[in-house]
Design a protein around this motif. Sequence first.
Motif, PDB file in Angstrom:
ATOM      1  N   ASN A   1     -41.412  30.765 -36.293  1.00  0.00           N
ATOM      2  CA  ASN A   1     -42.545  31.455 -37.043  1.00  0.00           C
ATOM      3  C   ASN A   1     -42.968  32.518 -36.315  1.00  0.00           C
ATOM      4  O   ASN A   1     -43.395  32.460 -34.906  1.00  0.00           O
ATOM      5  CB  ASN A   1     -43.514  30.295 -36.928  1.00  0.00           C
ATOM      6  CG  ASN A   1     -44.673  30.575 -37.556  1.00  0.00           C
ATOM      7  OD1 ASN A   1     -45.072  31.992 -38.092  1.00  0.00           O
ATOM      8  ND2 ASN A   1     -45.495  29.686 -37.967  1.00  0.00           N
ATOM      9  N   PRO A   2     -42.835  33.974 -36.638  1.00  0.00           N
ATOM     10  CA  PRO A   2     -43.430  35.137 -36.144  1.00  0.00           C
ATOM     11  C   PRO A   2     -44.781  35.036 -35.608  1.00  0.00           C
ATOM     12  O   PRO A   2     -45.470  35.825 -34.690  1.00  0.00           O
ATOM     13  CB  PRO A   2     -43.196  36.165 -36.879  1.00  0.00           C
ATOM     14  CG  PRO A   2     -42.798  35.599 -38.238  1.00  0.00           C
ATOM     15  CD  PRO A   2     -42.252  34.235 -37.936  1.00  0.00           C
ATOM     16  N   ARG A   3     -45.795  34.237 -36.038  1.00  0.00           N
ATOM     17  CA  ARG A   3     -47.014  34.258 -35.984  1.00  0.00           C
ATOM     18  C   ARG A   3     -47.379  33.092 -34.907  1.00  0.00           C
ATOM     19  O   ARG A   3     -48.465  32.949 -34.388  1.00  0.00           O
ATOM     20  CB  ARG A   3     -48.120  33.910 -37.066  1.00  0.00           C
ATOM     21  CG  ARG A   3     -48.035  35.202 -37.982  1.00  0.00           C
ATOM     22  CD  ARG A   3     -48.788  34.933 -39.143  1.00  0.00           C
ATOM     23  NE  ARG A   3     -48.019  34.114 -40.144  1.00  0.00           N
ATOM     24  CZ  ARG A   3     -48.721  33.496 -41.245  1.00  0.00           C
ATOM     25  NH1 ARG A   3     -50.058  33.909 -41.401  1.00  0.00           N
ATOM     26  NH2 ARG A   3     -47.837  32.885 -42.064  1.00  0.00           N
ATOM     27  N   PHE A   4     -46.379  32.387 -34.495  1.00  0.00           N
ATOM     28  CA  PHE A   4     -46.723  31.429 -33.375  1.00  0.00           C
ATOM     29  C   PHE A   4     -45.730  31.498 -32.318  1.00  0.00           C
ATOM     30  O   PHE A   4     -44.481  31.413 -32.314  1.00  0.00           O
ATOM     31  CB  PHE A   4     -46.309  29.792 -34.270  1.00  0.00           C
ATOM     32  CG  PHE A   4     -46.530  28.769 -33.079  1.00  0.00           C
ATOM     33  CD1 PHE A   4     -47.740  28.348 -32.734  1.00  0.00           C
ATOM     34  CD2 PHE A   4     -45.032  28.110 -32.767  1.00  0.00           C
ATOM     35  CE1 PHE A   4     -47.590  27.256 -31.862  1.00  0.00           C
ATOM     36  CE2 PHE A   4     -45.346  27.102 -31.883  1.00  0.00           C
ATOM     37  CZ  PHE A   4     -46.562  26.587 -31.147  1.00  0.00           C
ATOM     38  N   ASN A   5     -46.202  31.551 -30.921  1.00  0.00           N
ATOM     39  CA  ASN A   5     -45.401  31.521 -29.786  1.00  0.00           C
ATOM     40  C   ASN A   5     -44.597  32.777 -29.759  1.00  0.00           C
ATOM     41  O   ASN A   5     -43.282  32.521 -29.297  1.00  0.00           O
ATOM     42  CB  ASN A   5     -44.649  30.030 -29.842  1.00  0.00           C
ATOM     43  CG  ASN A   5     -43.896  29.987 -28.517  1.00  0.00           C
ATOM     44  OD1 ASN A   5     -44.458  30.671 -27.461  1.00  0.00           O
ATOM     45  ND2 ASN A   5     -42.854  29.265 -28.428  1.00  0.00           N
TER      46      ASN A   5
ATOM     47  N   GLY B   1     -42.559  34.010 -32.069  1.00  0.00           N
ATOM     48  CA  GLY B   1     -41.288  33.912 -32.631  1.00  0.00           C
ATOM     49  C   GLY B   1     -40.354  32.691 -31.992  1.00  0.00           C
ATOM     50  O   GLY B   1     -39.192  32.689 -32.426  1.00  0.00           O
ATOM     51  N   GLY B   2     -40.775  32.253 -30.912  1.00  0.00           N
ATOM     52  CA  GLY B   2     -39.912  31.122 -30.247  1.00  0.00           C
ATOM     53  C   GLY B   2     -39.684  29.974 -30.884  1.00  0.00           C
ATOM     54  O   GLY B   2     -40.422  29.606 -31.773  1.00  0.00           O
ATOM     55  N   LEU B   3     -38.676  29.286 -30.442  1.00  0.00           N
ATOM     56  CA  LEU B   3     -38.404  27.908 -31.094  1.00  0.00           C
ATOM     57  C   LEU B   3     -39.166  26.916 -30.574  1.00  0.00           C
ATOM     58  O   LEU B   3     -39.142  27.024 -29.136  1.00  0.00           O
ATOM     59  CB  LEU B   3     -36.847  27.749 -31.045  1.00  0.00           C
ATOM     60  CG  LEU B   3     -35.654  28.641 -31.844  1.00  0.00           C
ATOM     61  CD1 LEU B   3     -34.296  28.177 -31.549  1.00  0.00           C
ATOM     62  CD2 LEU B   3     -36.083  28.250 -33.425  1.00  0.00           C
ATOM     63  N   ASP B   4     -39.446  25.822 -31.088  1.00  0.00           N
ATOM     64  CA  ASP B   4     -39.879  24.643 -30.806  1.00  0.00           C
ATOM     65  C   ASP B   4     -39.681  23.538 -31.643  1.00  0.00           C
ATOM     66  O   ASP B   4     -40.304  23.505 -32.675  1.00  0.00           O
ATOM     67  CB  ASP B   4     -41.605  24.934 -30.545  1.00  0.00           C
ATOM     68  CG  ASP B   4     -42.167  23.836 -29.867  1.00  0.00           C
ATOM     69  OD1 ASP B   4     -41.469  23.057 -29.161  1.00  0.00           O
ATOM     70  OD2 ASP B   4     -43.336  23.548 -29.927  1.00  0.00           O
ATOM     71  N   CYS B   5     -38.404  22.901 -31.559  1.00  0.00           N
ATOM     72  CA  CYS B   5     -37.870  21.977 -32.544  1.00  0.00           C
ATOM     73  C   CYS B   5     -37.512  20.662 -32.095  1.00  0.00           C
ATOM     74  O   CYS B   5     -37.186  20.895 -30.407  1.00  0.00           O
ATOM     75  CB  CYS B   5     -36.752  22.621 -33.289  1.00  0.00           C
ATOM     76  SG  CYS B   5     -35.381  23.368 -32.317  1.00  0.00           S
ATOM     77  N   ARG B   6     -37.589  19.675 -32.503  1.00  0.00           N
ATOM     78  CA  ARG B   6     -37.047  18.324 -31.952  1.00  0.00           C
ATOM     79  C   ARG B   6     -36.655  17.443 -33.108  1.00  0.00           C
ATOM     80  O   ARG B   6     -37.046  17.490 -34.234  1.00  0.00           O
ATOM     81  CB  ARG B   6     -38.413  17.878 -30.966  1.00  0.00           C
ATOM     82  CG  ARG B   6     -39.556  17.428 -31.886  1.00  0.00           C
ATOM     83  CD  ARG B   6     -40.739  16.992 -31.048  1.00  0.00           C
ATOM     84  NE  ARG B   6     -41.929  16.675 -31.839  1.00  0.00           N
ATOM     85  CZ  ARG B   6     -42.643  15.576 -31.682  1.00  0.00           C
ATOM     86  NH1 ARG B   6     -42.458  14.812 -30.495  1.00  0.00           N
ATOM     87  NH2 ARG B   6     -43.578  15.308 -32.500  1.00  0.00           N
TER      88      ARG B   6
ATOM     89  N   GLY C   1     -38.311  33.544 -27.969  1.00  0.00           N
ATOM     90  CA  GLY C   1     -38.374  34.538 -29.234  1.00  0.00           C
ATOM     91  C   GLY C   1     -36.998  34.816 -29.558  1.00  0.00           C
ATOM     92  O   GLY C   1     -36.190  34.443 -28.897  1.00  0.00           O
ATOM     93  N   PRO C   2     -36.852  35.460 -30.552  1.00  0.00           N
ATOM     94  CA  PRO C   2     -35.798  36.062 -31.255  1.00  0.00           C
ATOM     95  C   PRO C   2     -34.789  36.701 -30.190  1.00  0.00           C
ATOM     96  O   PRO C   2     -33.596  36.487 -30.437  1.00  0.00           O
ATOM     97  CB  PRO C   2     -35.885  36.597 -32.366  1.00  0.00           C
ATOM     98  CG  PRO C   2     -37.407  36.918 -32.647  1.00  0.00           C
ATOM     99  CD  PRO C   2     -38.047  36.051 -31.245  1.00  0.00           C
ATOM    100  N   GLY C   3     -35.189  37.373 -29.093  1.00  0.00           N
ATOM    101  CA  GLY C   3     -34.342  38.307 -28.203  1.00  0.00           C
ATOM    102  C   GLY C   3     -34.384  37.249 -26.986  1.00  0.00           C
ATOM    103  O   GLY C   3     -33.328  37.909 -26.033  1.00  0.00           O
ATOM    104  N   ASP C   4     -34.668  36.126 -26.944  1.00  0.00           N
ATOM    105  CA  ASP C   4     -34.164  35.411 -25.762  1.00  0.00           C
ATOM    106  C   ASP C   4     -32.904  34.733 -25.717  1.00  0.00           C
ATOM    107  O   ASP C   4     -32.426  34.332 -26.497  1.00  0.00           O
ATOM    108  CB  ASP C   4     -35.338  34.155 -25.708  1.00  0.00           C
ATOM    109  CG  ASP C   4     -35.273  33.272 -24.402  1.00  0.00           C
ATOM    110  OD1 ASP C   4     -34.715  33.914 -23.564  1.00  0.00           O
ATOM    111  OD2 ASP C   4     -36.286  32.515 -24.250  1.00  0.00           O
TER     112      ASP C   4
END
Length: 165
Positions: free
Chosen positions: A119-123, A125-130, A148-151
């Motif tokens: 979600n580009p508007r949250f963190n 764009g980083g992942l946070d899934c579980r 983020g996408p470049g990480d």
Amino acid sequence: MGVTGIPKRMSRGRKVWLAVVAALAVCLTAFFIWTSWKSNQIIAELKSIADRLETSPGWENLDTQPPVAAAMCTTPLDGPCSQYAYRWATHQAYQQGDLEKYIHQVSLVPQELEKCERNPRFNAGGLDCRAVGIIDGWNVRISVHDYGPGDDNSTVQIVVNHYGY
């Protein structure tokens, strides 16, 4: 010993108190030995579930917390009473389907699943899934995070615990 050098006889009341104290000491010792044994057994069970998650070469273990186990898990007053957790820096970018692969490795049937979507508007764009579910009566949570996408590094964590309810 008495004044004449003959041992004094212990009174019946004193014998009873001595027997009660000895019995109490034996019971307390047995209880502490049992709780230590049971805690070690619980840690081994938690570890066996957490060890199902297969790491890849190059993953760095981020040892964050020693295993915790309590033989008497009835009411958690300060967090989980029994817990085993692993956390790794993968040094690899998240690939679509990684969370599902981890779920499959540990044989988890998720009761709660937050898919890995950016979600580009949250963190940024980083992942946070579980994924959260139950294995052999233990709560299991597998999570994946990045910044983020470049990480080019994601963090994977598995936590196995029991809160007593």
